[in-house]
Write a protein that holds these residues in place. Structure first.
Motif, PDB file in Angstrom:
ATOM      1  N   MET A  51       0.807  -1.290   0.006  1.00  0.00           N
ATOM      2  CA  MET A  51      -0.065  -0.132   0.060  1.00  0.00           C
ATOM      3  C   MET A  51       0.903   1.252   0.058  1.00  0.00           C
ATOM      4  O   MET A  51       2.190   1.350   0.283  1.00  0.00           O
ATOM      5  N   LEU A  52       0.377   2.269  -0.282  1.00  0.00           N
ATOM      6  CA  LEU A  52       1.150   3.583  -0.536  1.00  0.00           C
ATOM      7  C   LEU A  52       1.367   4.105   0.640  1.00  0.00           C
ATOM      8  O   LEU A  52       2.762   4.603   0.940  1.00  0.00           O
ATOM      9  N   PHE A  53       0.698   4.354   1.663  1.00  0.00           N
ATOM     10  CA  PHE A  53       1.036   5.034   3.146  1.00  0.00           C
ATOM     11  C   PHE A  53       0.808   3.930   4.296  1.00  0.00           C
ATOM     12  O   PHE A  53       1.287   4.576   5.309  1.00  0.00           O
ATOM     13  N   GLY A  54       0.704   2.841   4.009  1.00  0.00           N
ATOM     14  CA  GLY A  54       0.573   1.872   5.351  1.00  0.00           C
ATOM     15  C   GLY A  54       1.713   1.638   5.995  1.00  0.00           C
ATOM     16  O   GLY A  54       1.770   1.356   7.275  1.00  0.00           O
ATOM     17  N   HIS A  55       2.835   1.752   5.497  1.00  0.00           N
ATOM     18  CA  HIS A  55       4.144   1.436   6.197  1.00  0.00           C
ATOM     19  C   HIS A  55       4.449   2.525   7.203  1.00  0.00           C
ATOM     20  O   HIS A  55       5.040   2.446   8.150  1.00  0.00           O
ATOM     21  N   LYS A  56       4.070   3.812   7.162  1.00  0.00           N
ATOM     22  CA  LYS A  56       4.092   5.093   8.085  1.00  0.00           C
ATOM     23  C   LYS A  56       2.974   5.439   8.536  1.00  0.00           C
ATOM     24  O   LYS A  56       3.037   6.015   9.790  1.00  0.00           O
ATOM     25  N   SER A  85     -11.968   2.604   5.654  1.00  0.00           N
ATOM     26  CA  SER A  85     -12.756   3.342   6.763  1.00  0.00           C
ATOM     27  C   SER A  85     -12.094   4.861   6.929  1.00  0.00           C
ATOM     28  O   SER A  85     -12.998   5.757   6.982  1.00  0.00           O
ATOM     29  N   THR A  86     -10.587   4.934   6.767  1.00  0.00           N
ATOM     30  CA  THR A  86     -10.045   6.368   6.939  1.00  0.00           C
ATOM     31  C   THR A  86     -10.631   7.343   5.850  1.00  0.00           C
ATOM     32  O   THR A  86     -11.059   8.417   5.986  1.00  0.00           O
ATOM     33  N   LEU A  87     -10.789   6.821   4.482  1.00  0.00           N
ATOM     34  CA  LEU A  87     -11.190   7.666   3.411  1.00  0.00           C
ATOM     35  C   LEU A  87     -12.652   7.659   3.522  1.00  0.00           C
ATOM     36  O   LEU A  87     -13.098   9.016   3.092  1.00  0.00           O
ATOM     37  N   MET A  88     -13.461   6.993   4.187  1.00  0.00           N
ATOM     38  CA  MET A  88     -14.869   7.343   4.134  1.00  0.00           C
ATOM     39  C   MET A  88     -15.103   8.497   5.409  1.00  0.00           C
ATOM     40  O   MET A  88     -15.864   9.260   5.395  1.00  0.00           O
ATOM     41  N   LEU A  89     -14.161   8.320   6.338  1.00  0.00           N
ATOM     42  CA  LEU A  89     -14.149   9.263   7.421  1.00  0.00           C
ATOM     43  C   LEU A  89     -13.771  10.655   6.829  1.00  0.00           C
ATOM     44  O   LEU A  89     -14.064  11.955   7.131  1.00  0.00           O
ATOM     45  N   SER A  90     -13.115  10.826   5.482  1.00  0.00           N
ATOM     46  CA  SER A  90     -12.394  11.959   4.873  1.00  0.00           C
ATOM     47  C   SER A  90     -13.741  12.651   4.176  1.00  0.00           C
ATOM     48  O   SER A  90     -13.502  13.679   4.138  1.00  0.00           O
ATOM     49  N   VAL A  91     -14.663  11.989   3.985  1.00  0.00           N
ATOM     50  CA  VAL A  91     -15.766  12.752   3.394  1.00  0.00           C
ATOM     51  C   VAL A  91     -16.602  13.678   4.459  1.00  0.00           C
ATOM     52  O   VAL A  91     -16.973  14.452   4.138  1.00  0.00           O
ATOM     53  N   THR A  92     -16.455  13.179   5.700  1.00  0.00           N
ATOM     54  CA  THR A  92     -16.971  14.102   6.558  1.00  0.00           C
ATOM     55  C   THR A  92     -16.101  15.019   7.234  1.00  0.00           C
ATOM     56  O   THR A  92     -16.454  16.108   8.073  1.00  0.00           O
ATOM     57  N   GLY A  93     -14.670  15.321   6.738  1.00  0.00           N
ATOM     58  CA  GLY A  93     -13.793  16.140   7.188  1.00  0.00           C
ATOM     59  C   GLY A  93     -12.774  16.011   8.281  1.00  0.00           C
ATOM     60  O   GLY A  93     -12.141  16.700   8.650  1.00  0.00           O
ATOM     61  N   THR A  94     -12.789  14.710   8.746  1.00  0.00           N
ATOM     62  CA  THR A  94     -12.026  14.159   9.604  1.00  0.00           C
ATOM     63  C   THR A  94     -10.676  13.514   9.007  1.00  0.00           C
ATOM     64  O   THR A  94     -10.529  12.263   9.817  1.00  0.00           O
ATOM     65  N   PHE A  95     -10.040  14.196   8.285  1.00  0.00           N
ATOM     66  CA  PHE A  95      -9.076  13.735   7.486  1.00  0.00           C
ATOM     67  C   PHE A  95      -7.852  14.316   7.941  1.00  0.00           C
ATOM     68  O   PHE A  95      -7.728  15.468   8.075  1.00  0.00           O
ATOM     69  N   TYR A 147      -0.673   4.435  10.383  1.00  0.00           N
ATOM     70  CA  TYR A 147      -1.421   3.297  10.931  1.00  0.00           C
ATOM     71  C   TYR A 147      -2.991   3.078  10.152  1.00  0.00           C
ATOM     72  O   TYR A 147      -3.561   2.163  10.046  1.00  0.00           O
ATOM     73  N   ALA A 148      -3.430   4.370   9.995  1.00  0.00           N
ATOM     74  CA  ALA A 148      -4.893   4.230   9.417  1.00  0.00           C
ATOM     75  C   ALA A 148      -4.835   3.921   8.025  1.00  0.00           C
ATOM     76  O   ALA A 148      -5.872   3.382   7.518  1.00  0.00           O
ATOM     77  N   PHE A 149      -3.641   3.457   7.428  1.00  0.00           N
ATOM     78  CA  PHE A 149      -3.801   3.053   5.995  1.00  0.00           C
ATOM     79  C   PHE A 149      -2.904   1.692   6.026  1.00  0.00           C
ATOM     80  O   PHE A 149      -2.422   1.070   4.915  1.00  0.00           O
ATOM     81  N   HIS A 150      -2.864   0.650   7.263  1.00  0.00           N
ATOM     82  CA  HIS A 150      -2.018  -0.455   7.420  1.00  0.00           C
ATOM     83  C   HIS A 150      -2.613  -1.376   6.595  1.00  0.00           C
ATOM     84  O   HIS A 150      -2.014  -2.585   6.531  1.00  0.00           O
ATOM     85  N   ASN A 151      -3.797  -1.631   6.536  1.00  0.00           N
ATOM     86  CA  ASN A 151      -4.699  -2.676   5.749  1.00  0.00           C
ATOM     87  C   ASN A 151      -6.013  -1.957   5.125  1.00  0.00           C
ATOM     88  O   ASN A 151      -6.260  -0.646   5.387  1.00  0.00           O
ATOM     89  N   TRP A 152      -6.551  -2.825   4.241  1.00  0.00           N
ATOM     90  CA  TRP A 152      -7.588  -2.298   3.420  1.00  0.00           C
ATOM     91  C   TRP A 152      -8.833  -1.906   4.303  1.00  0.00           C
ATOM     92  O   TRP A 152      -9.383  -0.866   4.043  1.00  0.00           O
TER      93      TRP A 152
END
Length: 64
Positions: free
Chosen positions: A1-6, A18-28, A8-13
């Motif tokens: 994955m692109l950012f998962g090694h640094k 979930s992190t990307l869906m939360l970004s829709v609400t502005g909590t990114f 934690y919010a991107f460490h698995n699918w």
């Protein structure tokens, strides 16, 4: 994955989606993503994500 090694919010699918869906609400946290990326992938990734989400939401609004 692109950012998962640094970041934690991107460490698995499931957590990445979930992190990307939360970004829709502005909590990114873009700053953490930008700091974790040494290449211009973070701005490109976020820009593409915003356009995709925007077009999906606009299409859903027009369909209703």
């Amino acid at each position: 994955m692109l950012f998962g090694h640094k970041i934690y919010a991107f460490h698995n699918w499931p957590t990445a989606i979930s992190t990307l869906m939360l970004s829709v609400t502005g909590t990114f946290e873009y700053d953490a993503l930008r700091d974790a990326s040494q290449s211009p992938m973070a701005p490109l990734f976020i820009t593409l994500w915003i356009f995709v989400v925007f077009f999906v939401l606009v299409n859903m609004f027009i369909a209703v």
